[in-house]
Scaffold this motif. Structure first.
Motif, mmCIF file in Angstrom:
data_model
loop_
_atom_site.group_PDB
_atom_site.id
_atom_site.type_symbol
_atom_site.label_atom_id
_atom_site.label_comp_id
_atom_site.label_asym_id
_atom_site.label_seq_id
_atom_site.Cartn_x
_atom_site.Cartn_y
_atom_site.Cartn_z
ATOM 1 N N ALA A 21 0.836 -1.197 0.000
ATOM 2 C CA ALA A 21 0.000 0.000 0.000
ATOM 3 C C ALA A 21 0.877 1.255 0.000
ATOM 4 C CB ALA A 21 -0.903 0.014 1.232
ATOM 5 N N PRO A 22 0.511 2.267 -0.790
ATOM 6 C CA PRO A 22 1.293 3.506 -0.813
ATOM 7 C C PRO A 22 1.150 4.257 0.498
ATOM 8 C CG PRO A 22 -0.751 3.756 -2.072
ATOM 9 C CD PRO A 22 -0.655 2.309 -1.685
ATOM 10 N N ALA A 23 2.187 4.993 0.855
ATOM 11 C CA ALA A 23 2.143 5.790 2.079
ATOM 12 C C ALA A 23 1.090 6.885 1.922
ATOM 13 C CB ALA A 23 3.509 6.402 2.348
ATOM 14 N N MET A 24 0.295 7.100 2.955
ATOM 15 C CA MET A 24 -0.786 8.076 2.880
ATOM 16 C C MET A 24 -0.337 9.474 3.311
ATOM 17 S SD MET A 24 -3.164 6.346 1.585
ATOM 18 C CE MET A 24 -4.525 7.504 1.756
ATOM 19 N N ALA A 25 0.779 9.559 4.003
ATOM 20 C CA ALA A 25 1.223 10.858 4.518
ATOM 21 C C ALA A 25 1.586 11.799 3.377
ATOM 22 C CB ALA A 25 2.417 10.664 5.434
ATOM 23 N N GLU A 26 1.193 13.057 3.504
ATOM 24 C CA GLU A 26 1.545 14.062 2.509
ATOM 25 C C GLU A 26 3.004 14.469 2.711
ATOM 26 O OE1 GLU A 26 -2.350 14.101 0.890
ATOM 27 O OE2 GLU A 26 -0.425 14.851 0.151
ATOM 28 N N ASP A 27 3.627 14.904 1.638
ATOM 29 C CA ASP A 27 5.021 15.329 1.732
ATOM 30 C C ASP A 27 5.149 16.678 2.441
ATOM 31 O OD1 ASP A 27 5.538 13.898 -1.467
ATOM 32 O OD2 ASP A 27 6.277 13.145 0.434
ATOM 33 N N ALA A 28 4.157 17.537 2.262
ATOM 34 C CA ALA A 28 4.188 18.858 2.876
ATOM 35 C C ALA A 28 2.764 19.360 3.027
ATOM 36 C CB ALA A 28 5.010 19.834 2.036
ATOM 37 N N VAL A 29 2.577 20.298 3.919
ATOM 38 C CA VAL A 29 1.255 20.863 4.158
ATOM 39 C C VAL A 29 1.306 22.367 3.920
ATOM 40 C CG1 VAL A 29 -0.539 21.316 5.892
ATOM 41 C CG2 VAL A 29 0.589 19.076 5.813
ATOM 42 N N CYS A 30 0.411 22.828 3.064
ATOM 43 C CA CYS A 30 0.267 24.269 2.805
ATOM 44 C C CYS A 30 -1.085 24.717 3.340
ATOM 45 C CB CYS A 30 0.348 24.560 1.307
ATOM 46 S SG CYS A 30 0.034 26.294 0.879
ATOM 47 N N TYR A 31 -1.102 25.792 4.102
ATOM 48 C CA TYR A 31 -2.365 26.383 4.527
ATOM 49 C C TYR A 31 -2.784 27.440 3.511
ATOM 50 C CZ TYR A 31 -2.572 24.225 9.186
ATOM 51 O OH TYR A 31 -2.681 23.339 10.231
ATOM 52 N N ASN A 32 -4.070 27.373 3.128
ATOM 53 C CA ASN A 32 -4.675 28.335 2.207
ATOM 54 C C ASN A 32 -4.158 28.147 0.777
ATOM 55 O OD1 ASN A 32 -6.281 30.440 1.301
ATOM 56 N ND2 ASN A 32 -4.887 32.046 1.979
ATOM 57 N N CYS A 33 -4.247 26.925 0.285
ATOM 58 C CA CYS A 33 -3.920 26.620 -1.118
ATOM 59 C C CYS A 33 -5.150 25.994 -1.784
ATOM 60 C CB CYS A 33 -2.728 25.679 -1.213
ATOM 61 S SG CYS A 33 -1.198 26.381 -0.572
ATOM 62 N N PRO A 34 -6.232 26.755 -1.949
ATOM 63 C CA PRO A 34 -7.479 26.203 -2.482
ATOM 64 C C PRO A 34 -7.423 26.036 -3.996
ATOM 65 C CG PRO A 34 -7.761 28.517 -1.968
ATOM 66 C CD PRO A 34 -6.356 28.162 -1.567
ATOM 67 N N PRO A 35 -7.794 24.890 -4.523
ATOM 68 C CA PRO A 35 -7.642 24.624 -5.958
ATOM 69 C C PRO A 35 -8.418 25.587 -6.848
ATOM 70 C CG PRO A 35 -8.991 22.930 -4.901
ATOM 71 C CD PRO A 35 -8.378 23.750 -3.805
ATOM 72 N N GLU A 36 -9.516 26.158 -6.351
ATOM 73 C CA GLU A 36 -10.312 27.068 -7.179
ATOM 74 C C GLU A 36 -9.769 28.489 -7.158
ATOM 75 O OE1 GLU A 36 -14.396 26.920 -6.031
ATOM 76 O OE2 GLU A 36 -14.796 25.102 -7.168
ATOM 77 N N TRP A 37 -8.814 28.755 -6.298
ATOM 78 C CA TRP A 37 -8.302 30.126 -6.154
ATOM 79 C C TRP A 37 -6.956 30.247 -6.836
ATOM 80 C CZ3 TRP A 37 -9.766 34.824 -4.527
ATOM 81 C CH2 TRP A 37 -8.768 35.760 -4.239
ATOM 82 N N ALA A 38 -6.828 31.240 -7.731
ATOM 83 C CA ALA A 38 -5.551 31.528 -8.397
ATOM 84 C C ALA A 38 -4.994 30.315 -9.135
ATOM 85 C CB ALA A 38 -4.517 32.039 -7.384
ATOM 86 N N ASP A 39 -5.869 29.373 -9.465
ATOM 87 C CA ASP A 39 -5.470 28.117 -10.113
ATOM 88 C C ASP A 39 -4.374 27.404 -9.328
ATOM 89 O OD1 ASP A 39 -5.686 26.059 -11.902
ATOM 90 O OD2 ASP A 39 -4.421 26.986 -13.430
ATOM 91 N N TRP A 40 -4.550 27.358 -8.002
ATOM 92 C CA TRP A 40 -3.652 26.548 -7.184
ATOM 93 C C TRP A 40 -3.693 25.093 -7.641
ATOM 94 C CZ3 TRP A 40 0.316 26.598 -4.061
ATOM 95 C CH2 TRP A 40 0.672 27.790 -3.412
ATOM 96 N N SER A 41 -4.798 24.692 -8.256
ATOM 97 C CA SER A 41 -4.902 23.317 -8.737
ATOM 98 C C SER A 41 -3.740 22.972 -9.664
ATOM 99 C CB SER A 41 -6.239 23.112 -9.466
ATOM 100 O OG SER A 41 -6.356 21.792 -9.943
ATOM 101 N N SER A 42 -3.442 23.865 -10.608
ATOM 102 C CA SER A 42 -2.336 23.625 -11.537
ATOM 103 C C SER A 42 -0.992 23.677 -10.819
ATOM 104 C CB SER A 42 -2.352 24.656 -12.672
ATOM 105 O OG SER A 42 -3.477 24.465 -13.497
#
Length: 336
Positions: A21-42
């Motif tokens: 099973a792949p590790a579930m932990a994220e590599d890093a955490v960003c606060y306030n990186c919403p995908p719909e805002w400023a195209d954070w998704s890309s």
């Protein structure tokens, strides 16, 4: 197969599955990186593909991010934070971030970065009206702040809560300047928002791009980049209006959280975002990059003419931060 053998087989199989099973932990955490805002998704996708860093989506606004960083001061969860420039200045003053100068830091103009590296601008936006033309019910596209208090726009106008969301505060500063106020006198903004309150505005706390696209909020005080994104990438009829009275340009900034649990990874994130490649991603999302990276021609031609943008000015962002809380308190007591 004996009972003992079956137990051994199942135990071995489960162990194999767990190892695979792949590790579930994220590599890093960003606060306030919403995908719909400023195209954070890309941007989040590019961070994953280009430097192998995964960060979860996060829909906080600037004020909520600051409050969370304060609450977690003794046991930080986030590695990097993104917010409006005034919140970045405040976070630096409160010791919520640690100094770090990403690669490309020296190219960012003075005034758009903390000299010690506690925050640095990553891109600009210009405040105006994000308009869903088809949702106006036949009313004309508004051209001025003053237009929005007219009866034909009753229940059509939205703005993010200026006591919490940075874009809401930036819109309040723009409206204040539009009616001859300044950072020492917010009476014009209080008067304007009090008048607007009589027209049944919608006042969400979080980014509301989808609500404009759906037509739920026909007119939103927002940045040009969100309006351009809708205009050129969504089905519908969308416009960005730079108010006739003028507006402001505002940088968004990032910083490395103090005692971040994955500080080295956070540094890689900031390095990439300020790199030529990272800055180019913002331009594809119709943002002006913080470093002097020229907009691609096919992007530049989709903006309003440069002559229109002459009405958008920079302000003293440190002073803007210094008076933000006082304005928020006035807004809550006198408008909301």
């Amino acid at each position: 197969m004996s009972h003992t053998a079956r137990v051994a087989f199942v135990t071995t199989a489960l162990a194999t599955l767990c190892l695979a099973a792949p590790a579930m932990a994220e590599d890093a955490v960003c606060y306030n990186c919403p995908p719909e805002w400023a195209d954070w998704s890309s941007m989040l996708e590019a961070l994953d593909h280009e430097i192998g860093v995964q960060m979860p989506h996060d829909n906080k606004n600037s004020g909520q991010t600051f409050a969370q960083l304060v609450a977690e001061r003794d046991n930080p969860v986030a590695d990097v934070a993104y917010y409006g420039v005034t919140t970045g200045i405040k976070a630096g003053a409160e010791g919520l971030v640690q100094p770090y100068k990403p690669e490309g830091f020296e190219d960012v103009p003075e005034g758009l970065k903390d000299p010690e590296g506690k925050w640095v601008a990553v891109h600009y936006g210009t405040i105006g009206f994000f308009v869903n033309v088809d949702a106006l019910g036949g009313a004309p596209v508004p051209q001025c702040f003053a237009d929005l208090t007219k009866p034909e726009y009753r229940g059509m106008v939205g703005y993010l809560d200026p006591s919490s969301a940075f874009v809401g505060y930036a819109a309040a500063v723009a409206a204040n300047l539009a009616f001859d106020g300044d950072l020492d006198n917010f009476d014009p903004a209080i008067t304007y928002f009090s008048e607007l309150a009589q027209n049944d505005p919608m006042v969400p706390k979080q980014t509301s791009y989808a609500r404009v696209v759906s037509g739920e909020i026909p007119i939103l005080f927002d940045y040009d980049f969100n309006a351009y994104r809708a205009k050129y990438q969504e089905d519908g009829n969308f416009e960005f209006v730079l108010p006739c009275e003028g507006s402001i340009r505002v940088p968004y900034v990032m910083g490395l959280v103090a005692d971040a649990p994955h500080a080295e990874t956070g540094k890689k994130v900031l390095d990439f975002i300020l790199s030529d490649e990272g800055q180019a991603i913002w331009t594809n999302a119709y943002l002006q990059p913080a470093r002097p990276v020229e907009l691609p021609a096919d992007v530049a031609e989709k903006f309003l003419p440069a002559s229109e943008y002459k009405r958008a000015v920079a302000v003293d962002y440190a002073q803007m931060e210094a008076v933000q809380q006082a304005f928020g308190e006035r807004y809550l007591s006198e408008v909301k």
